[in-house]
Structures are given as structure tokens and as C-alpha cells.
Design a protein around this motif. Sequence first.
Motif, short mmCIF file in Angstrom:
data_model
loop_
_atom_site.label_atom_id
_atom_site.label_comp_id
_atom_site.label_asym_id
_atom_site.label_seq_id
_atom_site.Cartn_x
_atom_site.Cartn_y
_atom_site.Cartn_z
N ALA A 93 0.86 -1.18 0.00
CA ALA A 93 0.00 0.00 0.00
C ALA A 93 0.90 1.23 0.00
CB ALA A 93 -0.93 -0.01 1.20
N ARG A 94 1.33 1.62 -1.19
CA ARG A 94 2.31 2.69 -1.31
C ARG A 94 1.79 4.01 -0.74
NH1 ARG A 94 5.51 4.48 -6.79
NH2 ARG A 94 7.22 5.44 -5.69
N ASP A 95 0.52 4.29 -0.92
CA ASP A 95 0.00 5.57 -0.44
C ASP A 95 0.09 5.69 1.07
OD1 ASP A 95 -1.87 3.55 -0.27
OD2 ASP A 95 -3.58 4.85 -0.66
N SER A 96 -0.23 4.64 1.80
CA SER A 96 -0.15 4.72 3.25
C SER A 96 1.29 4.76 3.74
CB SER A 96 -0.92 3.58 3.90
OG SER A 96 -0.37 2.34 3.52
N ARG A 97 2.22 4.20 2.97
CA ARG A 97 3.63 4.26 3.35
C ARG A 97 4.20 5.66 3.14
NH1 ARG A 97 7.33 1.46 0.49
NH2 ARG A 97 5.95 1.25 -1.28
N LEU A 98 3.65 6.43 2.22
CA LEU A 98 4.18 7.76 1.94
C LEU A 98 3.80 8.78 3.01
CD1 LEU A 98 3.60 8.06 -1.91
CD2 LEU A 98 5.73 7.63 -0.71
N VAL A 99 2.66 8.58 3.64
CA VAL A 99 2.18 9.55 4.64
C VAL A 99 3.19 9.64 5.78
CG1 VAL A 99 0.36 10.07 6.30
CG2 VAL A 99 -0.23 9.19 4.03
N GLY A 100 3.60 10.87 6.07
CA GLY A 100 4.56 11.13 7.14
C GLY A 100 6.00 11.20 6.66
N GLN A 101 6.25 10.86 5.42
CA GLN A 101 7.62 10.90 4.92
C GLN A 101 7.99 12.30 4.46
OE1 GLN A 101 9.08 8.05 2.21
NE2 GLN A 101 8.23 6.30 3.29
N ARG A 102 9.28 12.57 4.48
CA ARG A 102 9.82 13.85 4.03
C ARG A 102 10.03 13.77 2.52
NH1 ARG A 102 12.78 18.05 6.70
NH2 ARG A 102 12.42 16.88 8.61
N ALA A 103 9.57 14.80 1.81
CA ALA A 103 9.72 14.87 0.35
C ALA A 103 10.48 16.14 0.00
CB ALA A 103 8.36 14.88 -0.33
N GLN A 104 11.12 16.13 -1.15
CA GLN A 104 11.87 17.30 -1.61
C GLN A 104 11.10 17.94 -2.76
OE1 GLN A 104 15.82 16.54 -3.01
NE2 GLN A 104 16.40 18.68 -2.84
N VAL A 140 4.68 14.75 3.69
CA VAL A 140 3.47 14.23 3.07
C VAL A 140 2.43 13.99 4.16
CG1 VAL A 140 2.47 12.34 1.71
CG2 VAL A 140 4.81 13.12 1.25
N GLU A 141 1.25 14.60 3.99
CA GLU A 141 0.18 14.45 4.98
C GLU A 141 -0.90 13.47 4.54
OE1 GLU A 141 -1.16 18.43 6.06
OE2 GLU A 141 0.03 18.14 7.89
N ALA A 142 -1.17 13.41 3.24
CA ALA A 142 -2.23 12.53 2.76
C ALA A 142 -2.08 12.33 1.26
CB ALA A 142 -3.60 13.12 3.07
N MET A 143 -2.87 11.40 0.74
CA MET A 143 -2.95 11.19 -0.70
C MET A 143 -4.37 11.43 -1.15
SD MET A 143 -0.58 8.13 -2.06
CE MET A 143 -0.83 8.65 -3.72
N ASP A 144 -4.49 12.07 -2.30
CA ASP A 144 -5.79 12.29 -2.91
C ASP A 144 -5.68 11.81 -4.35
OD1 ASP A 144 -8.35 13.13 -3.51
OD2 ASP A 144 -7.77 15.22 -3.82
N GLY A 145 -6.02 10.54 -4.57
CA GLY A 145 -5.83 9.94 -5.89
C GLY A 145 -4.35 9.81 -6.18
N LYS A 147 -2.38 12.54 -6.33
CA LYS A 147 -1.77 13.75 -5.81
C LYS A 147 -1.47 13.59 -4.33
CE LYS A 147 -5.28 16.06 -7.10
NZ LYS A 147 -6.32 17.04 -7.30
N LEU A 148 -0.36 14.21 -3.93
CA LEU A 148 0.00 14.23 -2.51
C LEU A 148 -0.40 15.55 -1.91
CD1 LEU A 148 3.63 12.80 -2.64
CD2 LEU A 148 1.52 11.56 -2.16
N LYS A 149 -0.91 15.51 -0.70
CA LYS A 149 -1.14 16.72 0.07
C LYS A 149 0.03 16.85 1.02
CE LYS A 149 -5.93 17.04 -0.62
NZ LYS A 149 -6.41 18.19 -1.25
N VAL A 150 0.72 17.98 0.95
CA VAL A 150 1.92 18.18 1.74
C VAL A 150 1.81 19.42 2.60
CG1 VAL A 150 3.36 16.97 0.05
CG2 VAL A 150 3.08 19.44 -0.13
N ARG A 151 2.72 19.52 3.57
CA ARG A 151 2.82 20.73 4.40
C ARG A 151 4.29 21.10 4.51
NH1 ARG A 151 4.78 19.20 9.33
NH2 ARG A 151 4.27 17.11 10.01
N ALA A 152 4.52 22.37 4.73
CA ALA A 152 5.90 22.84 4.88
C ALA A 152 6.50 22.29 6.17
CB ALA A 152 5.95 24.37 4.87
N VAL A 153 7.80 22.12 6.16
CA VAL A 153 8.51 21.60 7.36
C VAL A 153 8.66 22.71 8.36
CG1 VAL A 153 10.64 20.59 8.19
CG2 VAL A 153 9.70 19.86 6.02
#
Length: 153
Positions: A93-104, A140-145, A147-153
Motif C-alpha cells: 500500500a504505497r499511499d499509506s507508506r508515503l504519509v509522514g515521509q519527508r519529500a523534496q 506528506v500528509e495525505a494522498m488524494d488519488g 496527488k499528494l497533500k503536503v505541508r511545509a517543514v
Amino acid sequence: MDALIDLHAAQPYWIWLAIGVILLAIESAFSTEWLLWPAVAAGVVAVVTALGLPLGGFWGETALFAVLTVAATLMSRRLIQRVNPADSPDINARDSRLVGQRAQVVQAFVDGRGRVFVSGSEWIAEIEGAAPLAGESVIVEAMDGSKLKVRAV
């Protein structure tokens, strides 16, 4: 059939070793994860019979095999639950693994949309509020289809 009975009477560990190898081969072919422990139990019975420990013949060996199979299966379930708890995300489940990870940030955000790099690939991302520049990190805070929903660090 008589040859098999004679083989068991003379050297019972070959029968149990063959059963273990056959079960292991089937497990390897189909990857069911249910035949691994009976294969191990058959191997243990093969070792016990090779050592010459008295088990009471074929029925005693079969009883030991059954007990070891049940015990190993139950213990493995506890081990698997400890090693891989249900609250951890599924590896597939790639989407659930991405939540909480740091992205550039790869492409600067314009009107709340940009591109980020996480987990080996680029994703379209959306952000609310101040948009970070390319090269900065986001979470990464969530996935929407797709698209990733992200927030600034």
C-alpha cells in the motif's frame, strides 16, 4: 507399498525427510506460508527418528509431527504479529507508506500546486499556505488519488 513399509521400519527418518522436502517444495512453488511449518516439523521428526529416540513407531512419529506443526504454526503467528504489527502500513500500500515521509520539492509551487520527489519518484503535490521553494523539504500528509497533500517543514 511393502518396500515403503520396510524402508520406514529400517530407517524412518528418510520418510520424514522426504515429506519435509516435498512440503518445502510445494511451499516454494506456491508461497502459501502455511506449509513452511509442517515442513519444519517433518524435518524435526526426521532428526528425532535419526537419533533413535523411541517414539512408538509410525503413530508416535505422526503424533509428534502433528503437535510440532500446530505449535510451530501458533508460535509463528505470534512472531509475525510482533514483527509486523497490524497498525504498520502494508508494504504494497504505497499511499499509506508515503504519509509522514519527508519529500523534496522538485518544481516550485504555483497556486498551491507543484511537484515533489519522495520514495524514488516524483509526485504532483498540493499545499495550503506558504509554498516552499524548489529544493526545500515538505512532509506528506495525505494522498488524494495520484496527488499528494503536503505541508511545509
